[in-house]
Write an enzyme that holds these catalytic residues in place. Structure first.
Site, short mmCIF file in Angstrom:
data_model
loop_
_atom_site.label_atom_id
_atom_site.label_comp_id
_atom_site.label_asym_id
_atom_site.label_seq_id
_atom_site.Cartn_x
_atom_site.Cartn_y
_atom_site.Cartn_z
N LYS A 116 0.83 -1.20 0.00
CA LYS A 116 0.00 0.00 0.00
C LYS A 116 0.86 1.25 0.00
CE LYS A 116 -4.27 -1.71 2.16
NZ LYS A 116 -4.01 -3.13 2.09
N GLU A 200 -3.04 6.75 8.10
CA GLU A 200 -3.79 7.71 7.30
C GLU A 200 -4.82 8.44 8.16
OE1 GLU A 200 -3.89 5.66 2.88
OE2 GLU A 200 -5.66 5.53 4.15
N HIS A 235 -14.28 -3.36 8.88
CA HIS A 235 -13.57 -2.99 7.65
C HIS A 235 -13.70 -4.05 6.57
CE1 HIS A 235 -11.92 0.26 9.99
NE2 HIS A 235 -11.37 -0.59 10.83
N ARG A 292 -6.18 -8.62 -8.51
CA ARG A 292 -6.86 -9.91 -8.61
C ARG A 292 -8.34 -9.66 -8.87
NH1 ARG A 292 -9.64 -9.84 -3.75
NH2 ARG A 292 -8.60 -8.80 -2.02
#
Length: 660
Positions: A116, A200, A235, A292
């Site tokens: 990420k 973040e 999440h 994917r």
């Protein structure tokens, strides 16, 4: 096109790939762990190879065994599905080195997007808007906490190599950062073998919107529009739909082109998903790219009329994309619901057990509408703690969102599952909430509407009690000698009986009077006359106060699962004779809410703790659960060590509450 492929996965995606390959005339090879020897994906494939014990790291994550299985069976290509090795750069490279086609992007693209942090750095250079945060390589706890303090709380910790909601934590205060970071890293290393994280800014009321992209080896790229995946718990996505409600053509094009540019930047080939987080005003930020196929890809297939698995196979075989951008159009609206073995009322804890009874909508005749089930389980299969607890994906299509919602509710009402706890009733309440029905979507919808989604249990409808009683008495219908019956028949008289039962953790009494004209049922607040009972296995038909009633009742020992008009109630009959002398006392026991592994002990034996203090952490199905002190008191004994596997209900420790 390939003649034979190996499917390096399990579950519904392995079944889906096998079905598409069969339609194209391609032979398939399944790999399986010892726990999956009798699974549906093995039965659907032409050949199968055992690759190890149940734990994924000893079977489905053993790349050398999978490549060896491909070589030994003559498979020309490997489809990785999603999860496991599907986004593993080393696996893609190993396939290429072995002369086996990896049905996915090149290893270089996985490398570029696999982290990420690295992906965000790449997007930053390409001037794609990013959420404020730290995406660098430094991982010292103090440094990351300083970054979080500078960004401003709340912040979101995310596993750098993560996906599927694993290794994510929201941190509200600086003093909570260290514990959240440790938990995040621990879950990340267990799930992905990499404990690096990024930090973040946590956006308030954001939407999660992703773009399906596809690219071939000839340099063609398309985007197949967007999916809204905002409705989440822990999440992880619960509901997905396409197209995203409220999306304007201009924003759709902007997000689609940004997603294609991201794919071009890394030389992408095959199916991929570029995920964005969007504010309510329509502004959007790049989150990550999943290299994917996604779990929610069926909604895209239904609105575009495509088979994305077939596209994967054709592109991997060197063929060009079947469609160009101008040929892709949106038709109607599609919604997907994930049917999980979990207990929403207990924080969505995973549930395990045998599927004693399974009835899905594909066995129901819907007079109109498109209903699709992607599943890899059958009645009699077990949901184990080794893998993700998803039972099936339910996907519906309608001419518009309103019709799709109605069809989703109809399909959910038709599902019957006996065995592990499920989220079916929760999903029915969720799609009926005014917020979801009105498309007021954001990632906090479930938490914000908690009271609506988790209402207190209401009274058992008299109709469901009547169906239960009919089933309870059904075992005596075959008795032809009236003197041998226990149904209460009396010569020239009646008979009264009190039945005790439990439902929704509450105990009830019901008075039953056997009369010449039927059975009079009386509870504290309800009364009804039952007669004309007909039983055909699970199907129950009766008359109640002169009106016809039908439903389904599945008996599991003393537990009766009653299904009626989309409702499911479990009524446990308390037989005083059968259970005479039984008692249960938990005392100072603290038991495992699910089968799993002890990953951390937070206290020592003899420690005095306050109510709510964390005592130990368990992990099951790659999710962590903290066992906390139920009251002020003392930890008298710890019965397991870190690394020990425990069964559901096992006594984890002995706890002595503080004397009042």
């Amino acid at each position: 096109m390939f003649k034979k492929i190996l499917i390096a996965n399990r579950g519904e995606i392995a079944c889906r790939v096998a079905a598409t390959a069969r339609r194209l005339g391609i032979r398939t090879v399944a790999v399986y762990s010892q726990a999956d020897a009798q699974s549906q994906h093995v039965a659907m494939c032409d050949e199968s190879v055992l690759i190890g014990p149940a734990p994924a790291k000893e079977s489905y994550l053993k790349m050398e065994r999978i490549i060896s299985a491909a070589r030994d069976t003559g498979a020309e290509a490997i489809h990785p599905g999603y999860g496991f090795l599907s986004e593993n750069e080393a696996f893609a490279a190993a396939c290429e080195a072995s002369g086996v086609v990896f049905i996915g992007p090149p290893a270089s693209a996985i490398r570029a997007m696999g982290s990420k942090s690295a992906a965000k750095a790449l997007m930053e250079k390409a001037r794609v808007p990013l959420v404020p945060g730290y995406h660098g390589e430094r991982q010292e706890s103090d440094f990351l906490r300083q970054q979080a303090d500078a960004i401003g709380y709340p912040v979101l910790l995310k596993a750098s190599a993560g996906g599927g909601g694993k290794g994510m934590r929201i941190v509200e205060r600086s003093e909570d950062f260290e514990a959240a970071l440790a938990s995040c890293k621990r879950e990340a290393i267990n799930s992905f073998g990499d404990d690096r994280v990024l930090v973040e800014k946590y956006l308030q009321r954001p939407r999660h919107i992703e773009i399906q992209v596809f690219a071939d080896t000839q340099g063609n790229h398309v985007y197949l529009f967007e999916r809204d995946c905002s409705v989440q718990r822990r999440h992880q996505k619960v509901l997905e739909e396409a197209p995203a409600p409220g999306m304007t053509p201009e924003r759709r094009q902007a997000m689609g082109e940004a997603a294609v540019n991201a794919a071009r930047a890394v030389g992408y080939v095959g199916a991929g998903t570029v995920e964005f987080i969007a504010n309510q005003d329509g502004s959007f930020y790049f989150m990550e790219m999943n290299t994917r196929l996604q779990v929610e890809h069926p909604v895209t297939e239904l609105i575009t009329g495509t088979d994305l698995v077939e596209w994967q196979l054709r592109v991997a075989a060197g063929e060009p994309l079947p469609l160009q951008q101008q040929d892709v159009h949106i038709d109607g609206h599609a919604i997907e619901a994930r049917i999980y073995a979990e207990n929403p009322e207990k924080g969505f804890l995973p549930s395990t057990g045998t599927l004693l009874h399974l009835r899905l909508p594909d066995a129901v005749n819907f007079a109109q509408g498109h209903v699709r089930i992607d599943a890899a389980v059958r009645q009699g299969d077990a949901i184990t703690p080794h893998y993700d607890p998803m039972i099936a994906k339910l996907i519906v299509h309608g001419d518009d969102r309103s019709q799709a919602l109605a069809r989703m509710q109809q399909a959910l009402n038709a599902i019957e599952i006996v065995g592990p706890s499920t989220n079916v009733a929760f999903l029915s309440r969720l799609i009926a909430t005014p917020a979801f029905a009105g498309a007021e979507l954001d990632t906090g919808l479930i938490e914000r509407h908690h009271a609506l989604l988790f209402p207190p249990a209401d009274a058992v409808p008299v109709e469901m009690l009547a169906l239960w009683l009919a089933k309870l008495m059904a075992s005596d219908t075959a008795r032809h000698d009236p003197w041998d019956s226990v149904q209460g028949w009396r010569l020239n008289g009646s008979y009264r009986r009190t039945l005790r039962f439990e439902c929704d953790d509450q105990d009830f009494e019901l008075n039953l009077e056997y009369r010449r004209d039927g059975w009079r049922m009386t509870t504290q607040s309800q009364q009804a006359l039952l007669n004309h009972i007909a039983i055909d296995q699970a199907d129950v038909s009766i008359q109640i106060d002169g009106r016809h009633l039908s439903g389904r009742v599945v008996r599991d020992d003393d537990r009766f699962h009653v299904f009626w008009q989309g409702q499911h109630r479990v009524i446990s009959w308390s037989d005083p004779i059968a259970h005479a002398g039984e008692s249960e006392s938990e005392g100072g026991r603290l038991t495992a809410p699910m089968p799993g592994k002890i990953v951390q002990l937070m206290v020592d034996e003899g420690a005095s703790v306050e109510k709510g203090a964390p005592l130990l952490i368990m992990e099951a199905m790659k999710m962590e659960h903290t066992i906390s002190a139920p009251a002020n008191g003392k930890v008298e004994a710890l019965h397991y060590a870190v690394g020990d596997q425990v069964a559901e209900g096992a006594q984890l420790l002995s706890f002595a509450p503080e004397a009042r």
